[in-house]
Write an enzyme that holds these catalytic residues in place. Sequence first.
Site, short mmCIF file in Angstrom:
data_model
loop_
_atom_site.label_atom_id
_atom_site.label_comp_id
_atom_site.label_asym_id
_atom_site.label_seq_id
_atom_site.Cartn_x
_atom_site.Cartn_y
_atom_site.Cartn_z
N SER A 106 -5.66 -5.31 4.25
CA SER A 106 -4.83 -5.29 5.46
C SER A 106 -5.64 -5.78 6.66
CB SER A 106 -4.26 -3.89 5.67
OG SER A 106 -3.25 -3.87 6.64
N ASP A 203 6.13 -5.92 0.50
CA ASP A 203 5.37 -5.39 1.63
C ASP A 203 6.27 -5.39 2.87
OD1 ASP A 203 3.61 -4.88 3.74
OD2 ASP A 203 1.97 -6.01 2.81
N HIS A 233 2.71 -2.62 0.40
CA HIS A 233 1.58 -2.91 1.28
C HIS A 233 0.25 -2.33 0.78
CE1 HIS A 233 -0.50 -4.07 4.90
NE2 HIS A 233 -0.88 -2.82 5.10
#
Length: 255
Positions: A106, A203, A233
Amino acid sequence: MMSFFDEKPAHLTLADGLQLAYHRSSGALPGVVFLGGFTSDMTGIKACALERWCRKRNRAFLRFDYSGHGASGGKFAEGTIGRWSQDVLAVLDRLTEGPQILVGSSMGAWLMLLTALARPDRIAGLLGLACAVDFTEYLLWERLDETLRERLHRERVIRLPSPYGEPYIIAWDLIEEAKQHRLLDQPKLPITCPVRLIHGMNDTDVPWRISLQVAERLTGSDVRLILLKDGEHTLSREQDLVVLTHTLQDLLEGC
C-alpha cells in the site's frame, strides 16, 4: 519455547534522536526489506509471513516501523510522506548492506518507488502490493467533503472511521507535503530494476488501475502486473501470501 516473533525489537536512533524499531535477520543477499502501509506496523500478517519465509531459506530480511507507527518513537500525526521516506533511507543505509529487494504494501509501495529513485544502486528489485502511489490525493483528500476539508484546514488534524479498526488520523501537513512526492504526475519514472506489482481487483481502497499507471511509467522493461480478480486491499489471505512468496522467489532467481 519462544518464537523469534516474540523477540523484542532493536532500535535505530536517528539524527533527531527519534528511534525506529526493527527486526533483522541475517542471511544471503539480495536481502529483503518489508515496507508496511499507512497506520500499519511490522507485526502484520504479510511482514511476519515474509520473515518466516526468508528465515527458512537463509535470506537476509528486515521489517521495521516508520516513525509514529507501532513500536517506533514519534507522533503519527506529525508524519509525512517525506519523513517516512527518510525513515526508509535511514534503515536501508544503516541496517542493510549490498543489494536489496523492497517489498512495499500500500503506502509502502509508494515509499519503495521513492527509495528506488533515491538509491538506484542499492535496489535489486521491487515488489509492490496494492500500490498506493499518491494515495493522499484520491484516498484521503478527494474523499473529504467541503465541510471536512475546511475542518481539516482549521484543526490541522482530524480522525475518520476506518474499516481496519482504529480511526484514520488525517493531518493537513500530510496532505500538503505529499504533493512534493507525487509520482503519477510524472510521465516517466526512471526505475530500471525488475518490478512486480500485485493488486486485487476487489480492492475498494486503492483501484488496481493505480498499479497499471505505475507500470506504464516505469522505464525498465522487466515489469509485470499481477491482478488477483478476487483479491482485496490487504492481500493477506493464504492464497495471496502464496502469490507473494512465489513472486518474490521469481525476483530472487533473476538476481
